[in-house]
Each structure stands twice: as structure tokens, then as C-alpha cells.
Design a protein around this motif. Structure first.
Motif, PDB file in Angstrom:
ATOM      1  N   HIS A 101      33.731  37.771  48.438  1.00 41.21           N
ATOM      2  CA  HIS A 101      33.074  38.713  47.510  1.00 41.21           C
ATOM      3  C   HIS A 101      31.305  37.964  48.736  1.00 41.21           C
ATOM      4  CE1 HIS A 101      29.854  40.039  44.771  1.00 41.21           C
ATOM      5  NE2 HIS A 101      30.780  39.001  43.647  1.00 41.21           N
ATOM      6  N   SER A 102      29.913  38.953  48.354  1.00 36.35           N
ATOM      7  CA  SER A 102      29.102  38.872  48.560  1.00 36.35           C
ATOM      8  C   SER A 102      29.012  37.352  48.883  1.00 36.35           C
ATOM      9  CB  SER A 102      27.887  39.610  48.442  1.00 36.35           C
ATOM     10  OG  SER A 102      27.653  39.278  47.193  1.00 36.35           O
ATOM     11  N   GLY A 103      28.022  36.099  49.602  1.00 33.65           N
ATOM     12  CA  GLY A 103      26.922  35.244  49.730  1.00 33.65           C
ATOM     13  C   GLY A 103      26.764  35.086  47.955  1.00 33.65           C
ATOM     14  N   GLU A 112      23.825  39.571  41.889  1.00 31.74           N
ATOM     15  CA  GLU A 112      23.553  41.176  41.375  1.00 31.74           C
ATOM     16  C   GLU A 112      21.998  41.533  41.943  1.00 31.74           C
ATOM     17  OE1 GLU A 112      24.537  41.323  38.174  1.00 31.74           O
ATOM     18  OE2 GLU A 112      26.298  39.441  38.697  1.00 31.74           O
ATOM     19  N   ARG A 113      22.546  41.645  43.402  1.00 35.24           N
ATOM     20  CA  ARG A 113      20.948  42.596  44.056  1.00 35.24           C
ATOM     21  C   ARG A 113      21.347  43.390  44.956  1.00 35.24           C
ATOM     22  NH1 ARG A 113      17.829  37.264  47.567  1.00 35.24           N
ATOM     23  NH2 ARG A 113      16.375  39.548  47.231  1.00 35.24           N
ATOM     24  N   GLY A 114      23.292  43.799  44.475  1.00 37.01           N
ATOM     25  CA  GLY A 114      23.359  45.062  45.064  1.00 37.01           C
ATOM     26  C   GLY A 114      23.679  44.882  46.153  1.00 37.01           C
ATOM     27  N   ALA A 115      24.033  43.979  47.035  1.00 41.71           N
ATOM     28  CA  ALA A 115      24.992  43.877  48.575  1.00 41.71           C
ATOM     29  C   ALA A 115      25.997  44.953  48.613  1.00 41.71           C
ATOM     30  CB  ALA A 115      25.364  41.794  48.492  1.00 41.71           C
ATOM     31  N   GLY A 116      24.972  45.030  49.761  1.00 40.01           N
ATOM     32  CA  GLY A 116      26.425  46.240  50.187  1.00 40.01           C
ATOM     33  C   GLY A 116      28.112  45.471  50.462  1.00 40.01           C
ATOM     34  N   MET A 117      29.101  47.181  49.729  1.00 43.75           N
ATOM     35  CA  MET A 117      30.268  46.319  49.167  1.00 43.75           C
ATOM     36  C   MET A 117      30.405  45.677  47.750  1.00 43.75           C
ATOM     37  SD  MET A 117      31.841  46.114  53.577  1.00 43.75           S
ATOM     38  CE  MET A 117      33.476  46.191  52.461  1.00 43.75           C
ATOM     39  N   SER A 118      29.476  44.951  47.805  1.00 45.39           N
ATOM     40  CA  SER A 118      29.572  44.252  46.479  1.00 45.39           C
ATOM     41  C   SER A 118      29.684  44.427  44.550  1.00 45.39           C
ATOM     42  CB  SER A 118      28.488  43.397  46.902  1.00 45.39           C
ATOM     43  OG  SER A 118      28.257  42.571  44.857  1.00 45.39           O
ATOM     44  N   TYR A 119      30.431  44.363  44.339  1.00 48.06           N
ATOM     45  CA  TYR A 119      30.783  44.915  43.438  1.00 48.06           C
ATOM     46  C   TYR A 119      31.695  43.986  41.960  1.00 48.06           C
ATOM     47  CZ  TYR A 119      32.827  48.170  39.557  1.00 48.06           C
ATOM     48  OH  TYR A 119      32.932  48.462  37.935  1.00 48.06           O
ATOM     49  N   ASP A 120      31.694  43.564  40.661  1.00 47.03           N
ATOM     50  CA  ASP A 120      32.434  42.494  39.640  1.00 47.03           C
ATOM     51  C   ASP A 120      33.510  42.871  39.856  1.00 47.03           C
ATOM     52  OD1 ASP A 120      32.819  40.889  38.432  1.00 47.03           O
ATOM     53  OD2 ASP A 120      31.566  41.444  37.200  1.00 47.03           O
ATOM     54  N   VAL A 121      34.602  43.058  40.520  1.00 47.10           N
ATOM     55  CA  VAL A 121      35.747  43.428  40.887  1.00 47.10           C
ATOM     56  C   VAL A 121      36.542  42.769  39.466  1.00 47.10           C
ATOM     57  CG1 VAL A 121      35.868  44.332  42.779  1.00 47.10           C
ATOM     58  CG2 VAL A 121      36.357  41.872  42.368  1.00 47.10           C
ATOM     59  N   LEU A 122      36.401  41.034  38.800  1.00 48.03           N
ATOM     60  CA  LEU A 122      36.567  39.999  38.299  1.00 48.03           C
ATOM     61  C   LEU A 122      37.525  40.596  36.858  1.00 48.03           C
ATOM     62  CD1 LEU A 122      35.212  36.936  38.140  1.00 48.03           C
ATOM     63  CD2 LEU A 122      37.615  37.759  39.195  1.00 48.03           C
ATOM     64  N   PRO A 123      36.606  42.010  35.932  1.00 49.56           N
ATOM     65  CA  PRO A 123      37.150  42.554  35.037  1.00 49.56           C
ATOM     66  C   PRO A 123      38.691  43.840  35.546  1.00 49.56           C
ATOM     67  CG  PRO A 123      34.442  42.632  34.886  1.00 49.56           C
ATOM     68  CD  PRO A 123      35.097  42.209  36.483  1.00 49.56           C
ATOM     69  N   VAL A 124      38.816  44.220  36.313  1.00 52.17           N
ATOM     70  CA  VAL A 124      39.659  44.896  36.562  1.00 52.17           C
ATOM     71  C   VAL A 124      40.940  44.153  37.571  1.00 52.17           C
ATOM     72  CG1 VAL A 124      40.483  46.154  38.131  1.00 52.17           C
ATOM     73  CG2 VAL A 124      38.143  47.096  37.861  1.00 52.17           C
ATOM     74  N   GLU A 150      38.741  35.080  43.853  1.00 50.44           N
ATOM     75  CA  GLU A 150      37.735  35.974  44.505  1.00 50.44           C
ATOM     76  C   GLU A 150      37.523  34.083  45.466  1.00 50.44           C
ATOM     77  OE1 GLU A 150      34.891  39.082  43.107  1.00 50.44           O
ATOM     78  OE2 GLU A 150      33.845  36.923  42.799  1.00 50.44           O
ATOM     79  N   VAL A 151      36.864  34.738  46.427  1.00 50.67           N
ATOM     80  CA  VAL A 151      35.683  33.625  47.157  1.00 50.67           C
ATOM     81  C   VAL A 151      34.082  34.309  48.080  1.00 50.67           C
ATOM     82  CG1 VAL A 151      35.749  31.607  48.834  1.00 50.67           C
ATOM     83  CG2 VAL A 151      37.710  31.985  47.650  1.00 50.67           C
ATOM     84  N   PRO A 152      32.858  34.701  47.683  1.00 53.68           N
ATOM     85  CA  PRO A 152      32.464  34.687  48.108  1.00 53.68           C
ATOM     86  C   PRO A 152      32.344  34.018  49.806  1.00 53.68           C
ATOM     87  CG  PRO A 152      31.296  33.595  45.957  1.00 53.68           C
ATOM     88  CD  PRO A 152      32.712  32.773  46.021  1.00 53.68           C
ATOM     89  N   THR A 153      31.536  34.857  50.426  1.00 55.98           N
ATOM     90  CA  THR A 153      31.285  34.735  52.173  1.00 55.98           C
ATOM     91  C   THR A 153      30.944  32.981  52.000  1.00 55.98           C
ATOM     92  OG1 THR A 153      31.079  35.241  53.914  1.00 55.98           O
ATOM     93  CG2 THR A 153      29.543  35.981  52.401  1.00 55.98           C
TER      94      THR A 153
END
Length: 563
Positions: free
Chosen positions: A119-121, A126-138, A177-180
Motif C-alpha cells: 500500500h502507499s506510505g 486518503e490523499r490519492g497517492a499514485g496506484m493507491s486504492y482501498d483494496v481491503l473490502p475487495v 496489506e502492508v504500507p511501503t
């Protein structure tokens, strides 16, 4: 310098210098090694570089595939071959969403797999980082458990939770999921390092004294018994199944992961536990007076139990109580391990089956598929002739892969296995695309075994580039493309229903040149003799290969039955 040897799943060969500063990626890799993970399958992603570096430093093989879905399919297939948990690591956003279908397949198959996604850092949440998306619900919708860890010192703790969730009840995939910045962040040597020992193996309940008495009583009364061996017999193996079959004279069928758990070449084998392609099994389900369903439930392949006779008694055994009574109420439902059930049955007085009925069932199965054999015509040879030519040329150690296309349904019932982990099929989900990565993953899981994939000219196009992955790492597997120039599983029933088809035809492409372009070998075969020669040559060459075979477009009994 403190050097500590890891002991995961009984053996870990590498050593870790625990005085070296470890980051989150290093902690994850140390935990994976301790858990007995043998390969990490992945696709390039900057946020997961710390895991890549740790794999190199700690000696955990990293397999770099061409697509995240393929990487996850490879991890799952390795689990189906070895009986151990598979592992895939994917980058953030679309890297994770590419893992959705393999996760669904693993969930429906009951295959243990750990997927670690970036995940993004945390500073850019919640700032719209590149490639970042909340995938946990999926991911929560397609796995047994999905969570995010935002503390490098708790990574090993989260992985322990994932391990327990993965093995609890019926196995399945888990996602962490682990932020970078957590992956690259330092781990506190005093509190954040993983325990360098294997996570505890799951325990399975035994058969109670009262249930054992009930089993013996029910079996004593049975005259037309049928043994159905299911998925859990793969994970909880018993060396006494053959003893039970011999002692009680039981006809048996094997379902899904149980294929090969007991030798299917013996005379008591009544074909695969796959009612739609096994008319003999449909008859046996309707006529049996006692069905022993072990490590499985009445799902689609058993027609949900709807075809059982009115007087049929069902003894169902599974560790996961959620499976008991599912779709069809059992007369005796036992929450216990298959191995403990077979121990009771092996020591019970011999059953007295009606040998005339048993012999009739077994004779029906022997004759059923011979009657389907056809000759060739100007469009190609019959699929059965092609499948038989392949299996006749392959050694009995071969791992076979099939999927969910019309040509695969011809293959399923022709294959027989004498050992577990030799049959890989994504049929639980009906997903096309798993076949080629399954073949690649199996070649990493068991490099000594020949691996042969049956697939149509439609399914091969999903992930054929993974031939390159195998070639880059010195692995080999063979793709047999049964080419009828159409999406046969849909086209043939479509034509039956409407008298015409809609965008179902495929031009004949030269898949042999595709194989050569990806570093492998290609063979084009029009008759059984040349097929056998090509299979032997491909195995001897030790390189990835495609064997392309023009076949007649004929509807399989499975497709004819369900359509």
C-alpha cells in the motif's frame, strides 16, 4: 555474532544474522521461511523492494512472473502439489486487484495461500497517492481473512494471525496489506523480530467413542456402500485408506484435491467424483444404501446430494463443522479428521457389500468412456485419442493440469492418479486462465516431475507468456493445446440451443512459434503417434514446450449433460 537456524515445517536451510538491522520486509521473509514457505511468487513493484532484498539476503527463492494473477495461481498450484502454504507478494493497487481471481479460486478450492500486498506510505493515506486504492473490502470478499498492518514490530504477530485463519476449519487464502514505509521501516530487535520456529500446525478432532460405535453399526448394515474421498483427505492424510478399501471391498470415487490420494488404477475405482462427467457415479449415488462422504460436502460436483436415493444413509466426516449437513442432511455427521475416521473403519469388522452390485458399478465405469471414443476427420482427431496419446507417453510421476473448457472435460475422466498432488484443476470456480500458471507453479514445486497442461486454444491465450517465466528459471512444463478453433464449452451448447453461434470461432494460430519465441520448444501433431513422440521429446529436452493438436469439435459428456 549470533546466528540462529530457522526451523520451519521441519526444515529450513538458510541462516540469518540476527545482529543485522532488519526492516519490515526482512521480518516478513524471516517469518515465511520459518513457516516452511519454499518459494515467493511475485511481479515487479517498487513498494515491495524490501521483501525482494530480504529474499536475496535470506535465501528464500523469489520467482518473478509476468502477471500478478499468474503469480498467485503459481503459489496456489505449489500448495496443491506440496501440501504446504503457497505465497505471493504483489504491489499496491492494481497489483492487488490482479490477485482477486486467484484468491477466489483458492477460497472455493480450500487452498492455503498467503498473499502480501503493498500500500502507499501511511503519510499519504486518503490523499490519492499514485496506484493507491482501498483494496481491503475487495480482498475480504474473496479470502478467509484480510487485514492491514501499520506497525513493523507487529508484522510477525499479524502473520501468525493469518496463519491460524488460513488453516482454521477448511483451509483458504489470507491477505495482509502492508504500507511501503512499514515494509522499509526498522524492526525493533527487542520486540519486533519473528519467533524463529514454525507456526503451530492445525489440530484436528478425533472420532469420539460414541461416534465410532455409530460408524460400525451403520457400516455393518450397508450392502451397497460407496466411498467418496474429498479435499480434506489431501491435507489430513491417512495411510489406511487403501487398507479400508481392501478390507471392506468399497467402490470409491475421488473429488478434486483428493485425486490420487489412493491409487485410482486399481479395480475398485469408480471414476472421478464428478457426477456431470461420470454417469456411473450418478447411478451409484442413486442406488447406494450407504454413502461415506469423507472430507467434503455435497457440492456442485455431487449435484448437491439431490440425486441420492430416498433410502440412502449418509455418513459425513469433516473437521470443519460448517461443511456438515451442507446441501444434504447427513444421517451421521461427524466433526472429526478423516484420518481418525479411517482408523476406526480399518479396525471395524469387515462390511458385507453386495458384490453383484459393486461389480456392476465398476463394470459400468470401465465401459462408459470407451463408448465415447471417436475417430478422426479432416478437422482433427478425437479429444479422447489425443488425451490418451499424451497419458500413454507420460511417466506415472507426471503432474497433470486441466481447467474448465470443453477439452478439459474430455481429459478429466481419462486421467488416473496413483499418488496425491498430481492433479491440478481450477474447476471449483470455473475459472479459465489458471491452467498455464498452474503448470509453471507445479514445475517449481516439484522440479523432478514432468508437468503437462491440457488446455484449449481459447484458455491458452490468458497466460501463455508464463512459459518465459519457467524458462528463465530453468524449469520445464508442457502445454498440450487441444485446438478445435473455437470457444468450445460455450459454442457447442450455444449451437445446440439456437442452431447458430455468436462470435465463438477462433482462427488457428501457430502456438508452436509462440513457445519458441518465449524460449521453449514447439511441436505440431496430427495423430496419436506423433503426439506420443512429441511428449517424450519435450520431456527429454527439459524446456518449456507447447504441443499443438488439432482436434474435432465434439461436445463432451459433461457439457452435454449440464446444457
Amino acid at each position: 555474532m549470533l546466528i540462529e537456524r530457522l526451523a520451519g515445517a521441519g526444515k529450513i536451510a538458510a541462516e540469518i544474522d540476527m545482529t543485522m538491522q532488519m526492516d519490515g520486509g526482512g521480518s516478513i521473509v524471516a517469518w515465511l521461511k520459518a513457516a516452511g514457505v519454499e518459494n515467493v511468487f511475485s511481479v515487479s513493484g517498487g513498494p515491495i523492494n524490501s521483501i525482494y532484498r530480504a529474499c536475496a539476503k535470506q535465501g528464500l527463492p523469489l520467482i518473478h512472473a509476468r502477471h500478478e494473477a499468474a503469480a498467485c495461481f503459481m503459489a496456489e498450484s505449489a500448495s496443491r502439489v506440496t501440501g504446504k502454504a503457497g505465497c505471493a507478494v504483489v504491489t499496491l493497487g492494481p497489483g492487488v486487484t490482479n490477485a482477486v481471481t486467484p484468491s477466489l479460486v483458492a477460497t472455493m478450492a480450500g487452498t492455503p495461500m498467503i498473499i502480501i500486498g503493498a500500500h502507499s506510505g501511511t503519510r499519504s493515506f486518503e490523499r490519492g497517492a499514485g496506484m493507491s486504492y482501498d483494496v481491503l473490502p475487495v480482498m475480504k470478499g474473496v479470502t478467509k481473512w484480510a487485514a492491514r498492518c501499520i506497525d513493523a514490530n507487529r508484522l510477525a504477530e499479524y502473520l501468525d494471525i493469518a496463519w491460524r485463519k488460513m488453516w482454521a476449519g477448511r483451509p483458504g487464502p489470507v491477505f495482509l496489506e502492508v504500507p511501503t514505509d512499514i515494509l522499509s521501516g526498522a524492526v525493533d530487535a527487542a520486540s519486533g523480530l519473528p519467533t524463529l520456529s514454525a507456526p503451530p500446525a492445525p489440530s484436528r478432532p478425533g472420532v469420539s467413542v460414541s461416534d465410532a460405535e455409530a460408524i460400525r453399526a451403520a457400516c455393518k448394515a450397508a450392502r451397497r456402500p460407496l466411498l467418496l474421498l474429498g479435499d480434506e483427505t489431501f491435507w489430513d492424510r491417512s495411510g489406511r485408506i487403501q487398507e479400508v478399501v481392501d478390507k471392506h471391498g468399497l467402490p470409491f470415487s475421488t473429488l478434486r484435491l483428493a485425486r490420487g490420494i489412493v491409487d485410482e488404477t486399481q479395480e475398485r475405482y469408480a471414476g472421478p467424483g464428478y457426477a456431470a462427467c461420470n454417469g456411473t457415479l450418478r447411478r451409484a449415488l442413486a442406488e447406494a444404501d450407504c454413502i461415506l462422504l469423507v472430507g467434503h460436502h455435497f457440492e456442485f460436483d455431487l449435484e448437491f446430494g439431490d440425486s441420492l436415493g430416498a433410502g440412502t444413509r449418509v455418513i459425513q466426516v469433516a473437521s470443519d463443522t460448517e461443511l456438515l449437513h451442507r446441501n444434504h442432511r447427513a444421517d451421521l455427521a461427524i466433526a472429526a479428521s478423516p484420518s481418525s475416521f479411517f482408523a476406526v473403519l480399518a479396525d471395524a469388522p469387515a462390511m458385507q457389500p453386495d458384490e453383484a452390485w459393486v461389480s456392476s458399478i465398476l463394470a459400468d465405469w470401465a465401459a462408459e468412456w470407451e463408448s465415447q471414443r471417436g475417430e478422426g476427420d479432416n478437422t482433427g482427431i478425437h479429444p479422447i485419442a489425443a488425451v490418451d496419446a499424451v497419458t500413454d507417453a507420460a511417466p506415472d510421476t507426471t503432474i497433470f493440469v486441466s481447467s474448465h473448457g470443453n477439452v478439459d472435460f474430455w481429459a478429466d475422466a481419462r486421467l488416473k492418479f496413483s499418488r496425491p498432488g498430481r492433479y491440478l484443476r481450477a474447476g471449483q470456480s470455473g475459472s479459465l486462465g489458471a491452467e498455464v500458471p498452474y503448470g509453471a507453479g507445479a514445475s517449481f514445486a516439484d522440479p523432478q516431475a514432468p508437468v503437462i497442461v491440457f488446455v484449449g486454444d481459447g484458455g491458452v491465450g490468458f497466460h501463455v507468456s508464463e512459459l518465459d517465466t519457467a524458462e528463465r528459471y530453468g524449469r520445464a512444463f508442457i502445454i498440450v493445446v487441444l485446438d478445435d478453433q473455437k470457444w468450445g464449452a460455450i459454442s457447442l451448447p450455444q449451437h445446440q440451443s439456437f442452431g447458430e453461434t455468436y462470435q465463438m470461432d477462433l482462427p488457428r494460430r501457430d502456438w508452436t512459434k509462440v513457445a519458441e519465441g518465449l524460449g521453449g520448444n514447439g511441436y505440431f501433431c496430427r495423430d496419436p503417434q506423433s503426439i506420443g513422440e512429441a511428449i517424450k521429446a519435450a520431456i527429454a529436452a527439459g524446456k518449456p514446450a507447447i504441443v499443438q493438436v488439432p482436434v474435432r469439435s465434439v461436445i463432451s459428456p459433461y457439457m452435454a449433460y449440464i446444457s
